[in-house]
Design an enzyme around this catalytic site. Structure first.
Site, mmCIF file in Angstrom:
data_model
loop_
_atom_site.group_PDB
_atom_site.id
_atom_site.type_symbol
_atom_site.label_atom_id
_atom_site.label_comp_id
_atom_site.label_asym_id
_atom_site.label_seq_id
_atom_site.Cartn_x
_atom_site.Cartn_y
_atom_site.Cartn_z
ATOM 1 N N ASN A 19 -5.451 11.944 1.349
ATOM 2 C CA ASN A 19 -4.582 11.243 0.405
ATOM 3 C C ASN A 19 -5.469 10.654 -0.701
ATOM 4 O O ASN A 19 -6.362 9.848 -0.429
ATOM 5 C CB ASN A 19 -3.819 10.137 1.137
ATOM 6 C CG ASN A 19 -2.811 9.434 0.251
ATOM 7 O OD1 ASN A 19 -3.079 9.133 -0.906
ATOM 8 N ND2 ASN A 19 -1.641 9.152 0.799
ATOM 9 N N ARG A 68 -9.091 1.018 -14.855
ATOM 10 C CA ARG A 68 -9.994 0.961 -16.010
ATOM 11 C C ARG A 68 -9.430 1.702 -17.217
ATOM 12 O O ARG A 68 -9.878 1.499 -18.343
ATOM 13 C CB ARG A 68 -11.356 1.561 -15.613
ATOM 14 C CG ARG A 68 -12.452 1.467 -16.653
ATOM 15 C CD ARG A 68 -12.891 0.024 -16.876
ATOM 16 N NE ARG A 68 -13.958 -0.029 -17.887
ATOM 17 C CZ ARG A 68 -15.251 -0.105 -17.607
ATOM 18 N NH1 ARG A 68 -15.656 -0.137 -16.335
ATOM 19 N NH2 ARG A 68 -16.144 -0.168 -18.567
ATOM 20 N N HIS A 102 1.173 10.272 -3.063
ATOM 21 C CA HIS A 102 2.387 9.493 -2.821
ATOM 22 C C HIS A 102 2.745 8.747 -4.106
ATOM 23 O O HIS A 102 2.432 7.563 -4.253
ATOM 24 C CB HIS A 102 2.159 8.514 -1.672
ATOM 25 C CG HIS A 102 3.397 7.817 -1.194
ATOM 26 N ND1 HIS A 102 3.572 7.415 0.106
ATOM 27 C CD2 HIS A 102 4.526 7.450 -1.845
ATOM 28 C CE1 HIS A 102 4.742 6.820 0.233
ATOM 29 N NE2 HIS A 102 5.351 6.819 -0.948
ATOM 30 N N ARG A 106 4.810 6.592 -6.666
ATOM 31 C CA ARG A 106 5.864 5.593 -6.554
ATOM 32 C C ARG A 106 6.528 5.405 -7.918
ATOM 33 O O ARG A 106 5.958 5.788 -8.946
ATOM 34 C CB ARG A 106 5.286 4.279 -6.014
ATOM 35 C CG ARG A 106 4.966 4.385 -4.520
ATOM 36 C CD ARG A 106 4.517 3.060 -3.948
ATOM 37 N NE ARG A 106 4.520 3.085 -2.492
ATOM 38 C CZ ARG A 106 3.536 3.550 -1.729
ATOM 39 N NH1 ARG A 106 2.438 4.042 -2.299
ATOM 40 N NH2 ARG A 106 3.616 3.543 -0.418
ATOM 41 N N GLU A 146 4.423 12.834 -0.802
ATOM 42 C CA GLU A 146 5.185 11.852 -0.035
ATOM 43 C C GLU A 146 6.007 10.972 -0.977
ATOM 44 O O GLU A 146 5.582 10.713 -2.104
ATOM 45 C CB GLU A 146 4.242 10.948 0.760
ATOM 46 C CG GLU A 146 3.360 11.667 1.752
ATOM 47 C CD GLU A 146 2.446 10.726 2.515
ATOM 48 O OE1 GLU A 146 1.951 11.135 3.575
ATOM 49 O OE2 GLU A 146 2.229 9.579 2.051
ATOM 50 N N THR A 192 2.625 -0.786 0.376
ATOM 51 C CA THR A 192 2.292 0.456 1.059
ATOM 52 C C THR A 192 3.425 0.752 2.022
ATOM 53 O O THR A 192 4.306 -0.083 2.230
ATOM 54 C CB THR A 192 0.947 0.346 1.793
ATOM 55 O OG1 THR A 192 0.594 1.640 2.330
ATOM 56 C CG2 THR A 192 1.001 -0.673 2.914
ATOM 57 N N HIS A 214 -1.395 6.676 8.518
ATOM 58 C CA HIS A 214 -1.385 5.252 8.183
ATOM 59 C C HIS A 214 -2.388 4.506 9.055
ATOM 60 O O HIS A 214 -2.196 4.347 10.259
ATOM 61 C CB HIS A 214 -0.013 4.592 8.311
ATOM 62 C CG HIS A 214 0.112 3.368 7.442
ATOM 63 N ND1 HIS A 214 0.619 3.407 6.159
ATOM 64 C CD2 HIS A 214 -0.252 2.089 7.649
ATOM 65 C CE1 HIS A 214 0.578 2.200 5.625
ATOM 66 N NE2 HIS A 214 0.044 1.376 6.508
ATOM 67 N N GLY A 243 -6.043 8.379 3.679
ATOM 68 C CA GLY A 243 -6.460 8.038 2.334
ATOM 69 C C GLY A 243 -7.281 6.772 2.262
ATOM 70 O O GLY A 243 -8.474 6.808 1.989
ATOM 71 N N HIS A 244 -6.657 5.630 2.532
ATOM 72 C CA HIS A 244 -7.321 4.345 2.307
ATOM 73 C C HIS A 244 -8.631 4.238 3.085
ATOM 74 O O HIS A 244 -9.669 3.889 2.517
ATOM 75 C CB HIS A 244 -6.381 3.199 2.698
ATOM 76 C CG HIS A 244 -6.956 1.842 2.440
ATOM 77 N ND1 HIS A 244 -6.963 1.267 1.192
ATOM 78 C CD2 HIS A 244 -7.554 0.956 3.275
ATOM 79 C CE1 HIS A 244 -7.540 0.081 1.258
ATOM 80 N NE2 HIS A 244 -7.911 -0.133 2.512
#
Length: 237
Positions: free
Chosen positions: A7, A18, A43, A45, A70, A100, A190, A213-214
């Site tokens: 992700n 930036r 994902h 949003r 997603e 999230t 997650h 991802g994170h």
């Protein structure tokens, strides 16, 4: 082997903080595939605070592995997915202001809505997955919608594992076994990380894909993204 889909939302977050195009999202998507990842996840949003809708379009010719988009199936999101036609769409019940993802679908309450959405995507040859909690009833409800897969929402597992409670895996095992009985594919995501991914993978039968991802991007700050991608691949074998 369980597939790894990276992700890249956090890359977009850093870029947007930036302005300009550093880091280059498209290059990162290309590179993680070169490093061995079997998929790329985004994902977007509604407020486009990280992934922009145009990113989804721009990534289409870049992602030559599995492309997973997603999101909450509101009209704009559905229009985007039907335009881009990724390999897979993962339906997530995010509120517009959600920081999230924080809950899976109630697949029983929203069965008719999900069924209609899924049929539209499947008519366009897009594999569908529903984000669900580790609850056998929600897995059964997902099957009733006609979804191809579920994505297990793994935050509670990761939290318990971090506390040293290995029993936090138990509801996920039960949900996975029920999914296997119903012949619905299993993805997960997650808060999965290098610390917990091997234990999770070894306990979930027929885990097809994880989306990370994170943690992966955070770990890469210290260890380097090519190294981290390959560390995940080794743990997922």
């Amino acid at each position: 082997m369980t597939k790894l889909s990276v992700n890249i939302n956090k890359i977009a977050t850093l870029r947007n903080s930036r302005g300009g195009n550093v880091p280059n999202l498209l290059k990162v998507a290309h590179d993680v595939q070169q490093f061995g990842a079997q998929g790329v996840t985004i994902h977007p949003r509604p407020d486009e605070r990280h992934i922009r809708y145009q990113d989804a379009r721009d990534l289409k010719p870049i992602v030559y592995t599995e492309y997973n988009i997603e999101g909450n199936p509101v009209k704009n999101f559905m229009d985007l997915v039907l335009e881009v036609k990724p390999t897979q769409v993962t339906l997530v019940p995010d509120a517009d202001d959600a920081l999230t993802s924080n809950a899976g679908w109630d697949t029983i309450k929203h069965k008719d809505f999900l069924k209609e959405v899924i049929q539209e995507f499947q008519r366009n040859a897009i594999r569908t997955s529903i984000f669900v909690d580790a609850d056998e009833k929600m897995v059964e409800g997902a099957k009733e919608t006609g979804a191809d897969r579920i994505e297990l929402y793994t935050e509670s597992f990761a939290h318990e594992y971090g506390l040293g409670n290995a029993k936090g895996i138990e509801p996920f095992v039960k949900a996975a076994l029920r999914a296997n009985e119903l012949n619905i594919g299993i993805n997960a995501g997650h808060d999965l990380s290098l610390d917990n991914i091997r234990f999770f993978k070894e306990n979930i039968p027929n885990l097809l894909e994880v989306s990370i991802g994170h943690a992966l991007i955070s770990e890469s700050i210290y260890l380097g993204i090519e190294n981290v991608v390959n560390m995940y691949l080794q743990k997922l074998k």
